[in-house]
Motif scaffolding. Sequence first.
Motif, PDB file in Angstrom:
ATOM      1  N   ASP A  67       0.823  -1.205   0.000  1.00 31.14           N
ATOM      2  CA  ASP A  67       0.000   0.000   0.000  1.00 31.14           C
ATOM      3  C   ASP A  67       0.857   1.254   0.000  1.00 31.14           C
ATOM      4  O   ASP A  67       0.444   2.307  -0.461  1.00 31.14           O
ATOM      5  CB  ASP A  67      -0.913   0.011   1.233  1.00 31.14           C
ATOM      6  N   GLN A  86      -6.821  -6.169  -5.645  1.00 28.89           N
ATOM      7  CA  GLN A  86      -6.691  -5.177  -4.587  1.00 28.89           C
ATOM      8  C   GLN A  86      -7.981  -5.035  -3.784  1.00 28.89           C
ATOM      9  O   GLN A  86      -8.048  -4.218  -2.883  1.00 28.89           O
ATOM     10  CB  GLN A  86      -6.324  -3.825  -5.201  1.00 28.89           C
ATOM     11  N   HIS A  87      -8.992  -5.817  -4.106  1.00 35.73           N
ATOM     12  CA  HIS A  87     -10.314  -5.620  -3.495  1.00 35.73           C
ATOM     13  C   HIS A  87     -10.778  -6.820  -2.672  1.00 35.73           C
ATOM     14  O   HIS A  87     -11.962  -6.918  -2.357  1.00 35.73           O
ATOM     15  CB  HIS A  87     -11.337  -5.316  -4.586  1.00 35.73           C
ATOM     16  N   ASP A 134     -10.406  -7.353   0.356  1.00 39.75           N
ATOM     17  CA  ASP A 134     -10.852  -6.934   1.681  1.00 39.75           C
ATOM     18  C   ASP A 134     -11.989  -5.912   1.621  1.00 39.75           C
ATOM     19  O   ASP A 134     -12.306  -5.259   2.608  1.00 39.75           O
ATOM     20  CB  ASP A 134      -9.682  -6.355   2.482  1.00 39.75           C
ATOM     21  N   ILE A 135     -12.608  -5.767   0.452  1.00 39.08           N
ATOM     22  CA  ILE A 135     -13.761  -4.871   0.300  1.00 39.08           C
ATOM     23  C   ILE A 135     -15.041  -5.703   0.175  1.00 39.08           C
ATOM     24  O   ILE A 135     -15.076  -6.707  -0.534  1.00 39.08           O
ATOM     25  CB  ILE A 135     -13.597  -3.956  -0.933  1.00 39.08           C
ATOM     26  N   TYR A 136     -16.076  -5.281   0.877  1.00 35.33           N
ATOM     27  CA  TYR A 136     -17.348  -6.008   0.911  1.00 35.33           C
ATOM     28  C   TYR A 136     -18.484  -5.044   0.595  1.00 35.33           C
ATOM     29  O   TYR A 136     -18.407  -3.846   0.904  1.00 35.33           O
ATOM     30  CB  TYR A 136     -17.574  -6.639   2.289  1.00 35.33           C
ATOM     31  N   LYS A 155     -14.395  -1.624   3.945  1.00 35.50           N
ATOM     32  CA  LYS A 155     -13.072  -2.217   3.810  1.00 35.50           C
ATOM     33  C   LYS A 155     -12.660  -2.678   5.198  1.00 35.50           C
ATOM     34  O   LYS A 155     -12.848  -1.956   6.179  1.00 35.50           O
ATOM     35  CB  LYS A 155     -12.080  -1.187   3.271  1.00 35.50           C
ATOM     36  N   VAL A 194     -10.130  -3.056   7.926  1.00 39.15           N
ATOM     37  CA  VAL A 194      -8.877  -2.371   8.249  1.00 39.15           C
ATOM     38  C   VAL A 194      -8.570  -2.567   9.724  1.00 39.15           C
ATOM     39  O   VAL A 194      -9.389  -2.229  10.581  1.00 39.15           O
ATOM     40  CB  VAL A 194      -8.957  -0.851   7.955  1.00 39.15           C
ATOM     41  N   GLN A 228     -14.255  -0.343   7.946  1.00 38.04           N
ATOM     42  CA  GLN A 228     -14.215   1.079   7.616  1.00 38.04           C
ATOM     43  C   GLN A 228     -15.166   1.311   6.456  1.00 38.04           C
ATOM     44  O   GLN A 228     -15.011   0.718   5.389  1.00 38.04           O
ATOM     45  CB  GLN A 228     -12.782   1.462   7.231  1.00 38.04           C
ATOM     46  N   ILE A 245     -16.533   2.770   3.283  1.00 38.15           N
ATOM     47  CA  ILE A 245     -15.939   3.515   2.173  1.00 38.15           C
ATOM     48  C   ILE A 245     -17.001   3.995   1.182  1.00 38.15           C
ATOM     49  O   ILE A 245     -16.673   4.695   0.226  1.00 38.15           O
ATOM     50  CB  ILE A 245     -14.866   2.680   1.431  1.00 38.15           C
ATOM     51  N   ILE A 258     -15.540  -5.869  -7.147  1.00 39.61           N
ATOM     52  CA  ILE A 258     -15.576  -6.558  -5.857  1.00 39.61           C
ATOM     53  C   ILE A 258     -15.798  -8.050  -6.085  1.00 39.61           C
ATOM     54  O   ILE A 258     -16.664  -8.428  -6.873  1.00 39.61           O
ATOM     55  CB  ILE A 258     -16.697  -5.983  -4.972  1.00 39.61           C
ATOM     56  N   ASN A 304     -17.827 -11.568  -1.834  1.00 35.15           N
ATOM     57  CA  ASN A 304     -17.870 -10.447  -0.892  1.00 35.15           C
ATOM     58  C   ASN A 304     -19.110  -9.582  -1.073  1.00 35.15           C
ATOM     59  O   ASN A 304     -19.180  -8.489  -0.530  1.00 35.15           O
ATOM     60  CB  ASN A 304     -16.624  -9.568  -1.051  1.00 35.15           C
TER      61      ASN A 304
END
Length: 514
Positions: free
Chosen positions: A9, A22-23, A25-27, A43, A45, A50, A52, A93, A97
Amino acid sequence: MDQDQLAPDLVDTGFVLPGSTQHQDIYAVIDLGSNSFHMLMVKVVGGSVQVIGRVKRKVRLASGLNDNLVLSKKAMTRGWECLALFAERLQDIPSNNIRIVGTATLRLAHNVKVFLTEAEKILGHRIEVISGEEEARLIYLGVAHTSSSDSNRLVIDIGGASTEMVIGHGFSPLHLASLHMGCVTYLDRYFSDGLLSEDNFNAAIAAAEAETIGVAALFLGTGWQLSVGASGTVQAMQEILVGQGMDEVITLTRLETIMQQSIACGQIDKLDIVGLAQERKQVFASGLSILIGLFRQLHIPGMTLSGGALREGILYGMLPQLQHTDVRNRTIASLMVRYYIDQQHANRVAEMALQLAHQLQDQWNLAKFEGLSMLRAGALLHELGLLIEYKNHHHHGAYIISHTELPGFTRAQQQLLMALVFNHRADIQRDIIAKQTMTSVLLAVRLTRLLRLAVILSMRRKHEALPEVQISAQAEVLLVALPKGWLEQHPLMRAELEQEVAYQQAAGWQLQVR
C-alpha cells in the motif's frame, strides 16, 4: 499488522501478482427495502470495518403493490433504474464479498420473479428474498455488532412494508417478530388524502396497536432494560428532538407532542417541523403513527437510535473473523493500531483511572450509565491525537472521535468519549463536558477529573514509578493522599499536581493533594 502487509500500500510498484486483486478486503451489501434501496461498502482495516461508501435511493417499492399483491411496472422500473446505479460500484468486488437481499415487498409480490429476473441481470448477482424472521434476526445482529449492551434489549425497525421487533441478549436474539405494517403501506392506507388530521393519525395508530397485540404479551413477559430503534423513522424523531433543543431519548409524551405539531401543519405537503429532514416528510406521519402504537402497546419508557441494522447484520455475517467479539473493545483496539497509540502506556493509565474510580465508587456511583467502561475507553484513547502533533493532541484526538464511526458506542457515549479526550490535559472546557444527553453532566465531570489525575500520575510511563494513591471525596471536593515524602522526591510530579489543582479550581472544582 506487519510491515510486509503495509508495503504494497505504501509503495506503488505497478506490479500485481497474477490472480491477485486489490479488493479482496472490500465487501458490499445491498438491501432492497420497501421504502429505500441501500448499498453499503466497507473495507476491513486493522481488525475492524471502515465504511468507504453508502448509497441510498428512495424507490418506494411498496407503493407499487396493489390490493392483489401485484407489483406495478412503474415501481419495478424505479427499482431497476436504482440498481443500474449500484451495479457500477460492484464491478471490481469479488462475488463472494457481495450479498443482496430483498425484504417485505418482494416477499409479498406475486410477480416478484419478473422483478428479480431483470434485477439480477442488471446487477450480475443473485438476489435473496429473506423471510420476515430472518430479516428480524439480521437486524438484531446488526445492532449487536455496532452497539454494546450487557442486558436484554428491545430492537425495533420500521420499514416500508413491515416492522421487525426483536428481544435479544448479547449476540443472541430471544424472540423475533415481523409485523405487516410499514411507513409506505400505512401512508397509502391512512394518509392517502394527504391530510395530517387527528382522525387519520388515530386510525393509523389504532391499526398499529391492533397489529402489535398478538406479540405484546410475549415481549412484555420477557422484558428488556434497553430499547433501540434501527430505522429512518426513529432517526427522524431523534433529529427532531435534538433540533428542538432536547436530548435524544424518544418517549411517548414527546412522540405525541410531535404528532400535534404535525396536525397543526394540516397537510403532508405543508409539513414543516423543526429538525425534520426534507426526505423524510412523505412517510413521516405514517412512521410516527406506527411508533406511537408500538410505544403504547409495549409500554416503552424511552428509546434511542441504534448504530446499525439489517445491512450491518448481513455484513458481519460475511466476516467470521469479526463475529462474537466485544464490539467496543474491537473498536478501541482498531483505533489504537490505526493511530499508533502506545498500548502499554494506555493500559497503565486505564488501570490507574479505574483504581481511583473504585476507591470512590461508594461516594460517587461511577458505574451508572456505564461510567467505568467509558472512563477506561477515554484512558485507552487519550493519546489518540499524538500521531498528528503533541501540543494540541487532546484536541486532535477529540476531533477524530467526533468524526469516526465507533461501533459499540452510542452517539451519546461517543459525545462523552470526545469530551473526556478533549479535557484530559491543559485547560478544561466545561461547555464541552456539559453537552451530554444520555449521561448526566455530573458523571461526565467526575470521569474527567479522574482521567486527568490518572494521566498525571502515570506521566513517567513506567509501571514501577506509579505511586500508591488514596483518594476520597467530600461531596465534590476531591482529596488525594500520596505516601509521606513522595512529593518531595518527585518535584516535577509535584509541580504537575499543583498546576492541576489550579486547572480544576478555574473550572469550579476543588482538588486537594497532600
